[in-house]
Write a protein that holds these residues in place. Structure first.
Motif, PDB file in Angstrom:
ATOM      1  N   LYS A 193       5.854  10.528  -0.566  1.00  0.00           N
ATOM      2  CA  LYS A 193       4.625   9.504  -0.075  1.00  0.00           C
ATOM      3  C   LYS A 193       5.187   8.497   0.748  1.00  0.00           C
ATOM      4  O   LYS A 193       6.518   8.535   0.985  1.00  0.00           O
ATOM      5  CB  LYS A 193       3.950   8.715  -1.310  1.00  0.00           C
ATOM      6  CG  LYS A 193       4.904   7.973  -2.209  1.00  0.00           C
ATOM      7  CD  LYS A 193       4.107   7.329  -3.607  1.00  0.00           C
ATOM      8  CE  LYS A 193       5.390   6.565  -4.179  1.00  0.00           C
ATOM      9  NZ  LYS A 193       4.727   5.932  -5.333  1.00  0.00           N
ATOM     10  N   TRP A 194       4.391   7.782   1.361  1.00  0.00           N
ATOM     11  CA  TRP A 194       4.889   6.367   1.970  1.00  0.00           C
ATOM     12  C   TRP A 194       4.337   5.293   1.312  1.00  0.00           C
ATOM     13  O   TRP A 194       3.461   5.072   1.117  1.00  0.00           O
ATOM     14  CB  TRP A 194       4.320   6.637   3.651  1.00  0.00           C
ATOM     15  CG  TRP A 194       4.961   7.716   4.553  1.00  0.00           C
ATOM     16  CD1 TRP A 194       4.262   8.935   4.418  1.00  0.00           C
ATOM     17  CD2 TRP A 194       5.727   7.411   5.519  1.00  0.00           C
ATOM     18  NE1 TRP A 194       5.153   9.511   5.277  1.00  0.00           N
ATOM     19  CE2 TRP A 194       6.122   8.637   5.937  1.00  0.00           C
ATOM     20  CE3 TRP A 194       6.714   6.394   6.007  1.00  0.00           C
ATOM     21  CZ2 TRP A 194       6.918   8.977   7.024  1.00  0.00           C
ATOM     22  CZ3 TRP A 194       7.198   6.618   6.951  1.00  0.00           C
ATOM     23  CH2 TRP A 194       7.663   7.994   7.366  1.00  0.00           C
ATOM     24  N   SER A 229      -4.857  -5.397  -2.578  1.00  0.00           N
ATOM     25  CA  SER A 229      -4.328  -6.600  -1.734  1.00  0.00           C
ATOM     26  C   SER A 229      -4.747  -6.368  -0.167  1.00  0.00           C
ATOM     27  O   SER A 229      -5.005  -7.157   0.616  1.00  0.00           O
ATOM     28  CB  SER A 229      -2.815  -6.681  -1.479  1.00  0.00           C
ATOM     29  OG  SER A 229      -2.143  -5.446  -1.369  1.00  0.00           O
ATOM     30  N   TRP A 230      -4.681  -5.085   0.074  1.00  0.00           N
ATOM     31  CA  TRP A 230      -5.217  -4.811   1.830  1.00  0.00           C
ATOM     32  C   TRP A 230      -6.559  -5.311   1.770  1.00  0.00           C
ATOM     33  O   TRP A 230      -7.097  -5.980   2.700  1.00  0.00           O
ATOM     34  CB  TRP A 230      -4.866  -3.408   2.132  1.00  0.00           C
ATOM     35  CG  TRP A 230      -5.449  -3.162   3.488  1.00  0.00           C
ATOM     36  CD1 TRP A 230      -6.548  -2.495   3.687  1.00  0.00           C
ATOM     37  CD2 TRP A 230      -4.738  -3.088   4.578  1.00  0.00           C
ATOM     38  NE1 TRP A 230      -6.877  -2.457   5.105  1.00  0.00           N
ATOM     39  CE2 TRP A 230      -5.780  -2.810   5.737  1.00  0.00           C
ATOM     40  CE3 TRP A 230      -3.437  -3.358   5.003  1.00  0.00           C
ATOM     41  CZ2 TRP A 230      -5.305  -2.535   7.139  1.00  0.00           C
ATOM     42  CZ3 TRP A 230      -3.144  -3.156   6.458  1.00  0.00           C
ATOM     43  CH2 TRP A 230      -4.021  -2.889   7.357  1.00  0.00           C
ATOM     44  N   ARG A 231      -7.521  -4.758   0.802  1.00  0.00           N
ATOM     45  CA  ARG A 231      -8.884  -4.879   1.000  1.00  0.00           C
ATOM     46  C   ARG A 231      -9.082  -6.218   1.010  1.00  0.00           C
ATOM     47  O   ARG A 231     -10.238  -6.810   1.614  1.00  0.00           O
ATOM     48  CB  ARG A 231      -9.508  -3.913  -0.124  1.00  0.00           C
ATOM     49  CG  ARG A 231      -9.477  -2.832   0.374  1.00  0.00           C
ATOM     50  CD  ARG A 231     -10.555  -1.711  -0.176  1.00  0.00           C
ATOM     51  NE  ARG A 231     -10.152  -1.692  -1.727  1.00  0.00           N
ATOM     52  CZ  ARG A 231     -10.960  -2.528  -2.593  1.00  0.00           C
ATOM     53  NH1 ARG A 231     -11.809  -3.153  -2.224  1.00  0.00           N
ATOM     54  NH2 ARG A 231     -10.593  -2.284  -4.050  1.00  0.00           N
ATOM     55  N   ALA A 232      -8.458  -6.974  -0.058  1.00  0.00           N
ATOM     56  CA  ALA A 232      -8.688  -8.388  -0.305  1.00  0.00           C
ATOM     57  C   ALA A 232      -8.444  -9.311   0.940  1.00  0.00           C
ATOM     58  O   ALA A 232      -9.136 -10.312   1.366  1.00  0.00           O
ATOM     59  CB  ALA A 232      -7.902  -8.876  -1.333  1.00  0.00           C
ATOM     60  N   VAL A 275      -1.574   9.471   5.456  1.00  0.00           N
ATOM     61  CA  VAL A 275      -2.944   9.502   5.328  1.00  0.00           C
ATOM     62  C   VAL A 275      -3.352   8.416   3.852  1.00  0.00           C
ATOM     63  O   VAL A 275      -2.744   8.811   2.998  1.00  0.00           O
ATOM     64  CB  VAL A 275      -3.742  10.661   5.141  1.00  0.00           C
ATOM     65  CG1 VAL A 275      -5.373  10.447   5.250  1.00  0.00           C
ATOM     66  CG2 VAL A 275      -3.570  11.519   6.423  1.00  0.00           C
ATOM     67  N   VAL A 276      -4.007   7.321   4.076  1.00  0.00           N
ATOM     68  CA  VAL A 276      -4.258   6.674   2.860  1.00  0.00           C
ATOM     69  C   VAL A 276      -5.116   7.333   1.970  1.00  0.00           C
ATOM     70  O   VAL A 276      -6.481   7.821   2.468  1.00  0.00           O
ATOM     71  CB  VAL A 276      -5.042   5.316   3.243  1.00  0.00           C
ATOM     72  CG1 VAL A 276      -5.464   4.540   1.942  1.00  0.00           C
ATOM     73  CG2 VAL A 276      -3.846   4.677   4.134  1.00  0.00           C
ATOM     74  N   VAL A 277      -4.811   7.577   0.847  1.00  0.00           N
ATOM     75  CA  VAL A 277      -5.426   8.292  -0.278  1.00  0.00           C
ATOM     76  C   VAL A 277      -5.881   7.394  -1.553  1.00  0.00           C
ATOM     77  O   VAL A 277      -6.537   7.859  -2.321  1.00  0.00           O
ATOM     78  CB  VAL A 277      -4.834   9.785  -0.361  1.00  0.00           C
ATOM     79  CG1 VAL A 277      -5.231  10.567   0.516  1.00  0.00           C
ATOM     80  CG2 VAL A 277      -3.461   9.547  -0.932  1.00  0.00           C
ATOM     81  N   THR A 278      -5.161   6.337  -1.509  1.00  0.00           N
ATOM     82  CA  THR A 278      -5.181   5.705  -2.951  1.00  0.00           C
ATOM     83  C   THR A 278      -5.415   4.112  -2.214  1.00  0.00           C
ATOM     84  O   THR A 278      -5.215   3.616  -1.095  1.00  0.00           O
ATOM     85  CB  THR A 278      -3.874   5.685  -3.566  1.00  0.00           C
ATOM     86  OG1 THR A 278      -2.948   4.944  -2.633  1.00  0.00           O
ATOM     87  CG2 THR A 278      -3.337   6.884  -4.063  1.00  0.00           C
ATOM     88  N   TRP A 316       0.726  -1.278  -0.036  1.00  0.00           N
ATOM     89  CA  TRP A 316      -0.090  -0.157   0.039  1.00  0.00           C
ATOM     90  C   TRP A 316       0.904   1.443   0.016  1.00  0.00           C
ATOM     91  O   TRP A 316       2.066   1.168   0.144  1.00  0.00           O
ATOM     92  CB  TRP A 316      -0.998   0.002   1.059  1.00  0.00           C
ATOM     93  CG  TRP A 316      -0.161  -0.373   2.667  1.00  0.00           C
ATOM     94  CD1 TRP A 316      -0.093  -1.607   2.977  1.00  0.00           C
ATOM     95  CD2 TRP A 316       0.487   0.473   3.429  1.00  0.00           C
ATOM     96  NE1 TRP A 316       0.576  -1.611   4.179  1.00  0.00           N
ATOM     97  CE2 TRP A 316       0.868  -0.481   4.499  1.00  0.00           C
ATOM     98  CE3 TRP A 316       0.839   1.699   3.661  1.00  0.00           C
ATOM     99  CZ2 TRP A 316       1.814   0.021   5.368  1.00  0.00           C
ATOM    100  CZ3 TRP A 316       1.690   2.134   4.272  1.00  0.00           C
ATOM    101  CH2 TRP A 316       2.134   1.372   5.537  1.00  0.00           C
ATOM    102  N   GLU A 317       0.284   2.530  -0.491  1.00  0.00           N
ATOM    103  CA  GLU A 317       0.920   3.820  -0.101  1.00  0.00           C
ATOM    104  C   GLU A 317      -0.162   4.551   0.566  1.00  0.00           C
ATOM    105  O   GLU A 317      -1.220   4.525   0.596  1.00  0.00           O
ATOM    106  CB  GLU A 317       1.104   4.279  -1.818  1.00  0.00           C
ATOM    107  CG  GLU A 317       1.977   3.455  -2.426  1.00  0.00           C
ATOM    108  CD  GLU A 317       2.388   3.978  -3.813  1.00  0.00           C
ATOM    109  OE1 GLU A 317       1.543   4.978  -4.109  1.00  0.00           O
ATOM    110  OE2 GLU A 317       3.057   3.423  -4.682  1.00  0.00           O
ATOM    111  N   THR A 318       0.521   5.671   1.095  1.00  0.00           N
ATOM    112  CA  THR A 318       0.037   6.908   1.719  1.00  0.00           C
ATOM    113  C   THR A 318       0.544   8.250   1.181  1.00  0.00           C
ATOM    114  O   THR A 318       1.565   8.236   0.388  1.00  0.00           O
ATOM    115  CB  THR A 318      -0.038   6.894   3.132  1.00  0.00           C
ATOM    116  OG1 THR A 318       1.436   7.355   3.535  1.00  0.00           O
ATOM    117  CG2 THR A 318      -0.247   5.578   3.828  1.00  0.00           C
ATOM    118  N   ASP A 319      -0.087   9.279   1.530  1.00  0.00           N
ATOM    119  CA  ASP A 319       0.221  10.446   1.072  1.00  0.00           C
ATOM    120  C   ASP A 319       1.657  10.964   2.004  1.00  0.00           C
ATOM    121  O   ASP A 319       1.806  10.007   2.961  1.00  0.00           O
ATOM    122  CB  ASP A 319      -0.758  11.491   0.913  1.00  0.00           C
ATOM    123  CG  ASP A 319      -1.243  11.983   2.399  1.00  0.00           C
ATOM    124  OD1 ASP A 319      -0.496  11.329   3.451  1.00  0.00           O
ATOM    125  OD2 ASP A 319      -2.526  12.588   2.612  1.00  0.00           O
TER     126      ASP A 319
END
Length: 857
Positions: free
Chosen positions: A226-227, A151-154, A144-147, A137-140
């Protein structure tokens, strides 16, 4: 073109004459040919198909720039693929026509291969990350998760809306949520890496441990762009760590529970000991820290033990060593120390107290000879069954083992005060003690034996427990010392095994122990011999009984009902060979008549369940096909409370069944005849009395009936011959029938119902003849004849003629008709369907009786 640093080549004219500069020469070095001024088609014949189209396009007046064009190049002796950035353009002659094509090449092979490797590396890394991660995953820049992260949601089952922002925290276990958020916010604030472990919701709805790794992605100016992060599944590791902790705890508990010194050492010395270790030496853990444990090793053993330990530790191999360790009570005791290398430079081991074992080794070595002797004794006794042979072998082997002078086994009959020795063993020169010995004067000695303890006598001469008579006798025979092992069973002295020597001897404890063990084995062997003898005798008696018994005896296995034994009578009864019935129960059942088979098997099953049953069934005997009735008595054979076998007695009751059936018929017939006879007697009595007859007349008629019944009983059948009836009745009233009476006729049988009435009719005719007729005074004569006639050509009838003569009778003087005449004329017609002609003539009585009969032709 010649001075250009780029590779340049000019292909001129239709012949494709090749001109090139020095930079291009490098490509042609391995062609080993002078390509300058030669046709390019010849120089690059193997790769003509690659550039022919481009050359044709250039000659047609077109130009082009080709990036990453692939050409084969001869390098290292073989064609290799190389990549070039290529530019070509037409070259015009003075007439303005295209005369050639100018090529400019820049080799990009190294760059192409690097980019290809980079792409493969990225693909491998992406595959690796996807295979070992739960989510990527990535965050801004603010964390904060913006995208989206599919895989996380699955993995967590969150929707996109639940994932964005800080909604991802809801996918973390409630107990770990605050910790995860704290780790994330601190890392974002510090612009540092994230490395945290917590439980994350799994696709199946449960929770799995995850390791989150995240890092800031910086731009060219060092600013967080980003992170990027990923979650790695560590659930198996965490569970393994938990299981390891539990295992370590259990091992620690186990180590404390066992009475063994358990320890662990490392480079720095002792790192673990169990509680038993501390208790054994009476110290705390500080007392054995480092290498302080060496002070508990016996001074004579410490150097060798430390050397063995250090060498094994250095080489990483197991070792075993025996040494003495100082127990808390101040006693050095032998221990077996065993060490084994473990991981991370550790050594684990144990110390087992073997002091008692070492002390017992001496006793064990002493026992080895005894065990070998006992094995030899068992082998020698195994085939023996005769009691004398058993006693002889036991006493011989024991005497030789103890190097003694004599040995014997005595059975005590305390009621008769006798000791019986069947066979003994003595050295040469000593007399045998076999026989019966009177011990009535040795009550003290017997009382000592009855206690059950081993008696040892160093010197017979001074052993006052024996009567003087016995001591003097034994000493005179050469017996001087003795051991006696009494056998007391259920509180009663039954036997003793005695061994002695011709010299004074101190018997050791091990010798006394051996004597006791041999005595028990002797008793067991003798009891076995007695039991086997009794069993043989019992089996012989049973075989004799089974062979002599007219009834069949059989035995089945209770589990499968398979036949195990049949006596000879069984085979005779069933008409088969004995082995026909052995084995499966169906062999026996096949001989039973099908209608009786299931019932017979059910009775057998009842016996197997513990009942005694008596039942009858029919068999068809194979030897002659005869149907025979069998009466079986089935009963369980128990061993204590268990039914191991089913026994039975088989009897052939066919003749008895037939006799019973015949008897039933006879009884019924007797009852029928009795009723008929009583009816006849009643009728006779009534008629006699009504007509004023005398008692004598009634008595005579009863005697006539009695004679008829006597004839029926005499012949033992349901019929009586006519001639016998006639002769019997005449013989009752006259002694001269041969002169005055003639009797003639064929053999005709009358049935029992016919006999009674016919006999009365003969009686009336005879008594009338005696009183009034031919047999009265000796002047008349009588002729009785009979024959068989046919009636209407179908039924046979008896025709009897009674003719008297020489007796004048005046019919006019006969005024009354008596019962006899009425019986002859009326009763026969009614009871026997007879036709009677009766007349009183001038010369005497004439009577003809015709009646149906069941006479064979």
């Amino acid at each position: 073109m010649l001075v250009s640093p780029s590779m340049m080549s000019l292909v001129w004219g239709p012949e494709a004459i090749h001109l090139y500069n020095d930079s291009f020469t490098e490509l042609l070095r391995e062609h080993r040919t002078l390509a300058l001024g030669q046709s390019a088609f010849e120089t690059f014949a193997r790769s003509r198909g690659v550039f022919a189209d481009d050359l044709a396009a250039g000659m047609a007046g077109r130009s082009a720039r080709l990036i990453g064009q692939q050409y084969p190049v001869l390098r290292n002796g073989r064609l290799e693929e190389a990549w070039f950035d290529v530019e070509y353009a037409p070259v015009h002659n003075d007439d303005g026509c295209v005369a050639g094509v100018l090529w400019t090449l820049k080799e990009t092979t190294a760059q192409h291969l690097l980019e290809s490797a980079l792409r493969e590396s990225e693909a491998r890394h992406r595959l690796l990350i996807e295979s070992c991660t739960q989510a990527v995953w990535e965050t801004d820049a603010a964390g904060v998760v913006v995208t989206d992260s599919p895989s996380w949601r699955a993995h967590t089952g969150q929707t996109l809306e639940e994932w964005l922002g800080y909604g991802w925290l809801n996918g973390i276990h409630p107990d770990d949520r605050a910790y995860a958020e704290k780790q994330w916010r601190e890392a974002v604030a510090a612009r540092g890496l994230v490395n945290a472990e917590f439980r994350l919701r799994a696709p199946d709805g449960g929770w799995r441990w995850t390791n989150v790794r995240a890092a800031p992605v910086l731009d060219g100016r060092g600013k967080i762009e980003k992170w990027a992060g990923m979650n790695i599944d560590i659930d198996a590791r965490k569970r393994a760590e938990a299981a390891l902790r539990e295992s370590d705890a259990r091992l620690a508990q186990l180590a404390d529970a066992v009475p063994v010194l358990i320890w662990e050492t490392g480079y720095e010395g002792a790192t673990f000991v169990n509680s038993h270790y501390l208790a054994y030496f009476g110290v705390s853990y500080d007392g054995i820290a480092g290498f302080n444990w060496t002070r508990f090793v016996h001074p004579d053993d410490v150097n060798g033990y430390i050397a063995a330990y250090e060498q094994a530790f250095a080489e990483g191999r197991p070792y075993d060593y025996e040494c003495r360790l100082l127990r808390a009570d101040g006693q050095y005791r032998w221990h077996h120390t065993s060490g084994r290398p473990a991981s991370h430079g550790r050594f684990i081991g144990s110390c087992t107290d073997i002091h008692d074992l070492v002390a017992a080794e001496r006793a064990l070595r002493e026992r080895e000879e005894r065990q070998a002797f006992l094995l030899k004794l068992s082998d020698a006794l195994r085939p023996l069954t005769d009691l004398a042979d058993i006693q002889g072998e036991i006493t011989r082997l024991l005497r030789e083992q103890l190097n003694a002078g004599w040995c014997y086994y005595v059975d005590w009959d305390l009621d008769r005060e006798i000791g019986l020795v069947l066979r003994d063993s003595v050295i040469e020169g000593l007399p045998s003690l076999a026989g019966a010995h009177d011990v009535s004067d040795a009550p003290k000695f017997l009382q000592l034996l009855a206690v059950g303890a081993v008696l040892t006598v160093r010197d017979y001469a001074s052993y006052e427990q024996l009567p003087t008579r016995i001591r003097q006798k034994f000493v005179a025979l050469g017996f001087r010392s003795m051991m006696a092992a009494p056998l007391v069973k259920e509180g009663r002295l039954i036997a003793s095994l005695l061994v002695g020597n011709t010299e004074i001897r101190d018997w050791s404890a091990s010798e006394a122990s051996l004597l006791v063990e041999v005595a028990e084995r002797a008793w067991a062997a003798i009891e076995r011999g007695r039991a086997e003898r009794a069993l043989r005798e019992s089996e012989e008696r049973f075989q004799q009984f089974a062979t002599a018994s007219a009834a069949g005896l059989w035995i089945r296995d209770a589990e499968a009902l398979a036949m195990e034994f049949v006596s000879p009578a069984v085979a005779t009864i069933y008409g088969v060979e004995p082995n026909t019935l052995f084995g499966d129960v169906t062999r026996w059942a096949a001989l039973i008549v099908p209608d009786d088979r299931d019932v017979a098997l059910a009775h057998l099953e009842a016996a197997r369940r513990g009942k005694t049953v008596v039942h009858e069934f029919r068999i068809q005997r194979p030897s002659d096909g005869a149907i025979r009735w069998i009466r079986n008595t089935d009963f369980p054979l128990r061993d204590n409370s268990h039914i191991l076998r089913v026994g039975g007695i088989a009897e052939d009751v066919t003749e008895a069944k037939r006799a019973s059936e015949r008897l039933e018929v006879l009884v019924n017939e007797l009852q029928h005849r009795s009723r008929n006879l009583l009816g006849v007697i009643t009728a006779v009595a009534g008629r006699t009395l009504r007509q004023g007859g005398s008692v004598d007349a009634f008595d005579e008629r009863l005697q006539a009936l009695s004679r008829a019944q006597g004839l029926l009983s005499q012949y033992g059948s349901d019929t009586v011959e006519v001639g016998a009836l006639v002769r019997a009745e005449l013989a009752a009233h006259t002694q001269e029938r041969s002169k005055r009476v003639q009797i003639a006729g064929p053999e005709v049988q009358l049935t029992a119902p016919q006999v009674q009435n016919f006999a009365l009719a003969l009686h009336e005719l005879t008594t009338n003849a005696v009183k009034y007729g031919a047999l009265k005074d000796g002047t008349g004569s009588l002729i009785v004849t009979w024959e068989v006639i046919r009636y209407r050509s179908e039924h046979r009838r008896l025709a009897l003629n009674w003719a008297e003569s020489g007796v004048p009778i005046d019919p006019s003087k006969v005024t009354r008709q008596g019962y006899g005449t009425e019986l002859i004329q009326g009763a026969l017609a009614y009871a026997l369907e007879a036709n009677v002609e009766y007349a009183l003539g001038a010369d005497g009585v004439r009577c003809r009786i015709e009646m149906p009969i069941e006479q064979p032709e």
